[in-house]
Scaffold this motif. Structure first.
Motif, PDB file in Angstrom:
ATOM      1  N   TYR A   1      39.298  48.650  37.908  1.00  0.00           N
ATOM      2  CA  TYR A   1      40.287  49.708  37.713  1.00  0.00           C
ATOM      3  C   TYR A   1      40.695  49.719  36.232  1.00  0.00           C
ATOM      4  O   TYR A   1      40.261  48.848  35.474  1.00  0.00           O
ATOM      5  CB  TYR A   1      41.500  49.482  38.621  1.00  0.00           C
ATOM      6  CG  TYR A   1      41.180  49.511  40.113  1.00  0.00           C
ATOM      7  CD1 TYR A   1      39.940  49.946  40.598  1.00  0.00           C
ATOM      8  CD2 TYR A   1      42.114  49.098  41.055  1.00  0.00           C
ATOM      9  CE1 TYR A   1      39.650  49.973  41.950  1.00  0.00           C
ATOM     10  CE2 TYR A   1      41.836  49.118  42.419  1.00  0.00           C
ATOM     11  CZ  TYR A   1      40.600  49.547  42.861  1.00  0.00           C
ATOM     12  OH  TYR A   1      40.318  49.561  44.201  1.00  0.00           O
ATOM     13  N   ASP A   2      41.577  50.714  35.856  1.00  0.00           N
ATOM     14  CA  ASP A   2      41.856  50.819  34.412  1.00  0.00           C
ATOM     15  C   ASP A   2      43.102  50.057  33.954  1.00  0.00           C
ATOM     16  O   ASP A   2      43.477  50.126  32.781  1.00  0.00           O
ATOM     17  CB  ASP A   2      41.908  52.301  33.978  1.00  0.00           C
ATOM     18  CG  ASP A   2      43.183  53.003  34.422  1.00  0.00           C
ATOM     19  OD1 ASP A   2      44.099  52.337  34.942  1.00  0.00           O
ATOM     20  OD2 ASP A   2      43.268  54.228  34.246  1.00  0.00           O
ATOM     21  N   GLY A   3      43.763  49.347  34.859  1.00  0.00           N
ATOM     22  CA  GLY A   3      44.867  48.464  34.479  1.00  0.00           C
ATOM     23  C   GLY A   3      46.189  49.160  34.160  1.00  0.00           C
ATOM     24  O   GLY A   3      47.193  48.490  33.902  1.00  0.00           O
ATOM     25  N   SER A   4      46.216  50.500  34.210  1.00  0.00           N
ATOM     26  CA  SER A   4      47.460  51.190  33.838  1.00  0.00           C
ATOM     27  C   SER A   4      48.516  50.999  34.928  1.00  0.00           C
ATOM     28  O   SER A   4      48.190  50.961  36.110  1.00  0.00           O
ATOM     29  CB  SER A   4      47.181  52.679  33.615  1.00  0.00           C
ATOM     30  OG  SER A   4      46.636  53.225  34.803  1.00  0.00           O
ATOM     31  N   PRO A   5      49.805  50.872  34.527  1.00  0.00           N
ATOM     32  CA  PRO A   5      50.850  50.654  35.534  1.00  0.00           C
ATOM     33  C   PRO A   5      51.111  51.902  36.375  1.00  0.00           C
ATOM     34  O   PRO A   5      50.913  53.028  35.897  1.00  0.00           O
ATOM     35  CB  PRO A   5      52.082  50.288  34.697  1.00  0.00           C
ATOM     36  CG  PRO A   5      51.803  50.797  33.324  1.00  0.00           C
ATOM     37  CD  PRO A   5      50.316  50.891  33.148  1.00  0.00           C
TER      38      PRO A   5
ATOM     39  N   ARG B   1      52.368  39.935  36.210  1.00  0.00           N
ATOM     40  CA  ARG B   1      51.067  39.345  35.833  1.00  0.00           C
ATOM     41  C   ARG B   1      50.968  37.872  36.256  1.00  0.00           C
ATOM     42  O   ARG B   1      49.925  37.423  36.693  1.00  0.00           O
ATOM     43  CB  ARG B   1      50.821  39.490  34.333  1.00  0.00           C
ATOM     44  CG  ARG B   1      50.503  40.928  33.930  1.00  0.00           C
ATOM     45  CD  ARG B   1      49.111  41.383  34.400  1.00  0.00           C
ATOM     46  NE  ARG B   1      49.143  42.764  34.876  1.00  0.00           N
ATOM     47  CZ  ARG B   1      48.131  43.398  35.436  1.00  0.00           C
ATOM     48  NH1 ARG B   1      46.973  42.810  35.617  1.00  0.00           N
ATOM     49  NH2 ARG B   1      48.250  44.628  35.855  1.00  0.00           N
ATOM     50  N   ASN B   2      52.073  37.104  36.122  1.00  0.00           N
ATOM     51  CA  ASN B   2      51.966  35.678  36.496  1.00  0.00           C
ATOM     52  C   ASN B   2      51.762  35.539  38.010  1.00  0.00           C
ATOM     53  O   ASN B   2      51.042  34.646  38.467  1.00  0.00           O
ATOM     54  CB  ASN B   2      53.182  34.872  35.998  1.00  0.00           C
ATOM     55  CG  ASN B   2      54.477  35.364  36.605  1.00  0.00           C
ATOM     56  OD1 ASN B   2      54.567  36.529  37.013  1.00  0.00           O
ATOM     57  ND2 ASN B   2      55.457  34.505  36.692  1.00  0.00           N
ATOM     58  N   GLN B   3      52.363  36.447  38.795  1.00  0.00           N
ATOM     59  CA  GLN B   3      52.154  36.397  40.247  1.00  0.00           C
ATOM     60  C   GLN B   3      50.730  36.837  40.604  1.00  0.00           C
ATOM     61  O   GLN B   3      50.107  36.289  41.508  1.00  0.00           O
ATOM     62  CB  GLN B   3      53.175  37.273  40.954  1.00  0.00           C
ATOM     63  CG  GLN B   3      54.591  36.723  40.815  1.00  0.00           C
ATOM     64  CD  GLN B   3      55.584  37.509  41.638  1.00  0.00           C
ATOM     65  OE1 GLN B   3      55.533  38.743  41.656  1.00  0.00           O
ATOM     66  NE2 GLN B   3      56.477  36.821  42.307  1.00  0.00           N
ATOM     67  N   LEU B   4      50.202  37.819  39.853  1.00  0.00           N
ATOM     68  CA  LEU B   4      48.815  38.254  40.099  1.00  0.00           C
ATOM     69  C   LEU B   4      47.846  37.115  39.791  1.00  0.00           C
ATOM     70  O   LEU B   4      46.809  36.973  40.449  1.00  0.00           O
ATOM     71  CB  LEU B   4      48.481  39.511  39.283  1.00  0.00           C
ATOM     72  CG  LEU B   4      49.239  40.784  39.704  1.00  0.00           C
ATOM     73  CD1 LEU B   4      48.900  41.952  38.785  1.00  0.00           C
ATOM     74  CD2 LEU B   4      48.921  41.154  41.149  1.00  0.00           C
ATOM     75  N   GLU B   5      48.194  36.280  38.815  1.00  0.00           N
ATOM     76  CA  GLU B   5      47.333  35.114  38.516  1.00  0.00           C
ATOM     77  C   GLU B   5      47.325  34.136  39.695  1.00  0.00           C
ATOM     78  O   GLU B   5      46.303  33.515  39.997  1.00  0.00           O
ATOM     79  CB  GLU B   5      47.782  34.409  37.235  1.00  0.00           C
ATOM     80  CG  GLU B   5      47.378  35.141  35.964  1.00  0.00           C
ATOM     81  CD  GLU B   5      45.878  35.487  35.896  1.00  0.00           C
ATOM     82  OE1 GLU B   5      45.033  34.593  36.107  1.00  0.00           O
ATOM     83  OE2 GLU B   5      45.558  36.669  35.632  1.00  0.00           O
ATOM     84  N   SER B   6      48.467  34.004  40.387  1.00  0.00           N
ATOM     85  CA  SER B   6      48.489  33.153  41.589  1.00  0.00           C
ATOM     86  C   SER B   6      47.601  33.758  42.673  1.00  0.00           C
ATOM     87  O   SER B   6      46.916  33.036  43.398  1.00  0.00           O
ATOM     88  CB  SER B   6      49.910  32.996  42.124  1.00  0.00           C
ATOM     89  OG  SER B   6      50.729  32.430  41.146  1.00  0.00           O
TER      90      SER B   6
ATOM     91  N   SER C   1      42.182  43.876  36.504  1.00  0.00           N
ATOM     92  CA  SER C   1      42.068  45.296  36.116  1.00  0.00           C
ATOM     93  C   SER C   1      42.975  46.194  36.963  1.00  0.00           C
ATOM     94  O   SER C   1      43.044  47.400  36.742  1.00  0.00           O
ATOM     95  CB  SER C   1      40.617  45.766  36.259  1.00  0.00           C
ATOM     96  OG  SER C   1      40.312  46.057  37.619  1.00  0.00           O
ATOM     97  N   SER C   2      43.654  45.601  37.955  1.00  0.00           N
ATOM     98  CA  SER C   2      44.435  46.410  38.908  1.00  0.00           C
ATOM     99  C   SER C   2      45.884  46.531  38.464  1.00  0.00           C
ATOM    100  O   SER C   2      46.384  45.711  37.690  1.00  0.00           O
ATOM    101  CB  SER C   2      44.375  45.764  40.300  1.00  0.00           C
ATOM    102  OG  SER C   2      43.022  45.657  40.709  1.00  0.00           O
ATOM    103  N   SER C   3      46.567  47.553  38.995  1.00  0.00           N
ATOM    104  CA  SER C   3      47.972  47.767  38.636  1.00  0.00           C
ATOM    105  C   SER C   3      48.878  46.879  39.471  1.00  0.00           C
ATOM    106  O   SER C   3      49.957  46.507  39.032  1.00  0.00           O
ATOM    107  CB  SER C   3      48.357  49.223  38.887  1.00  0.00           C
ATOM    108  OG  SER C   3      47.364  50.084  38.396  1.00  0.00           O
ATOM    109  N   ALA C   4      48.473  46.581  40.700  1.00  0.00           N
ATOM    110  CA  ALA C   4      49.327  45.816  41.614  1.00  0.00           C
ATOM    111  C   ALA C   4      48.483  45.330  42.784  1.00  0.00           C
ATOM    112  O   ALA C   4      47.323  45.732  42.948  1.00  0.00           O
ATOM    113  CB  ALA C   4      50.455  46.698  42.135  1.00  0.00           C
TER     114      ALA C   4
END
Ligand SMILES: Cc1cc2nc3c(=O)[nH]c(=O)nc-3n(C[C@H](O)[C@H](O)[C@H](O)COP(=O)(O)O)c2cc1C
Length: 343
Positions: free
Chosen positions: A138-142, A168-173, A251-254
């Protein structure tokens, strides 16, 4: 040999726009066609439909279960919920309000239709034919606050809610949980065998079966099945899958997680309905989604995932990443003759 163009022609015929009509009787076959466009685990399409005078019953097809990844058939019943949700919106476009009930004794979802002056075609109905799981970057835009609110609302159901994660820190988890799930699943030969048995490696294979995970939807090159079966042993590794999923998540927004208060067949159907409604709303907003269910499917991981989410008494049932991307080639569906039971 069938070409990519043959595949795309078949996919667009399967996904032709749904019909709207203002006068009874309802076109029940058209309602079933639109139901079959729903998501299903591994595109197994594990359903049969019985058409009644004022109802459609969605029944499980246990011959299409996936005993390794889905030993309790929870994904199978979620898939029935997805099909039932499409029936609700397709019924509305023909002027019918729908009521959905899970009949535990008959193991089926009954969708009852009643003529209603208020029922009409909606943006969710129009999204049925273009909804897809988009498994690319995906394009990473919020997303905007209003889009997030609309998605959260669509993903609510009876005793089901959707948790959205954007930090972002939660997405890393999440990346780490998915990585652990990939390691467990892809080092299990039975899991690999089952997954590979549902992959359709070239357009000819996909068009013959009209189910399963088509390489074309994931942007993979077409290969003869014998060659692909050999190559996949080398390329589908826990490491390669973890790398792909990490890139995809970043690459995702959420990420959206669907959680339910109960964990039984009726609840799984409700989760499927909530996911499908969420996906239709996302499609209407031109937002894409793709599943990342590893931390839910791998039982020992699920408990850790639950406590990371801070859940008390709720069970995580499905997880998707969401964001913006172009549409990818669409997946296929079996013909109606194979899924409608003679009444
Ligand atoms: C209950 C359920 C579980 C699913 N699990 C996964 C999954 O773990 N990984 C994945 O990539 N797709 C998953 N999918 C998506 C299916 O692969 C997808 O719906 C199917 O291939 C049909 O494609 P479409 O949704 O684009 O029409 C799941 C779908 C459902 C309904």
């Amino acid at each position: 040999m069938a070409s990519a163009q043959d595949y795309d022609r078949a996919a667009s015929e399967i996904r032709r726009p749904g019909s709207e009509r203002s006068e009874p009787p309802a076109d029940m076959r058209e309602l079933v066609r639109l139901a079959t466009l729903a998501a299903s685990s591994h595109n197994t399409q594990p359903w049969k439909f019985r058409i009644g005078l004022d109802f459609i019953a969605v029944l499980p097809d246990f011959a299409r279960r996936c005993p390794v990844v889905d030993p309790d058939d929870s994904h199978l019943f979620k898939s029935l919920g997805c099909a039932a949700e499409n029936l609700v919106h397709a019924g509305a476009a023909q002027g019918y309000a729908a009521e959905v009930q899970f009949d535990a004794a008959a193991e089926s979802v009954i969708v009852r239709f009643e003529r209603s002056a208020a029922a009409r075609s909606t943006e969710l109905f129009r999204a049925i034919t273009t909804r897809q799981c988009t498994k690319t970057l995906y394009d990473g835009s919020p997303l905007t606050t209003s889009q997030m609110k609309q998605l959260e609302y669509a993903g609510q159901g009876s005793a089901v809610r959707t948790i959205l994660i954007t930090q972002r820190n939660q997405l890393e988890s999440v990346v780490e949980f998915v990585n652990q799930g990939n390691r467990a699943q892809l080092s299990d030969p039975a899991f690999r065998r089952e997954l590979v048995s549902w992959i359709r490696f070239n357009p000819g294979d996909a068009l013959r079966r009209r189910d399963g995970l088509s390489g074309r939807t994931a942007g993979q090159p077409a290969l003869p099945a014998w060659l692909a079966n050999w190559i996949i042993g080398f390329v589908l590794t826990p490491k390669s899958q973890a790398d792909t999923d990490a890139k995809n998540i970043r690459s995702s927004s959420a990420v959206a997680i669907f959680v339910s208060q109960r964990d039984d067949r009726a609840a799984w159907v409700e989760v499927g309905r909530a996911y499908e409604r969420f996906a239709l709303q996302a499609t209407a907003l031109e937002i894409r989604n793709a599943f990342l269910n590893q931390p839910i499917e791998v039982r020992p991981l699920r408990a850790q995932f639950e406590s990371w989410l801070g859940l008390r008494g709720e069970t995580p049932q499905l997880m998707v990443r969401i964001g913006r991307a172009k549409l990818a080639p669409f997946s296929l569906r079996r013909p109606l003759e194979e899924v409608i039971l003679a009444s």
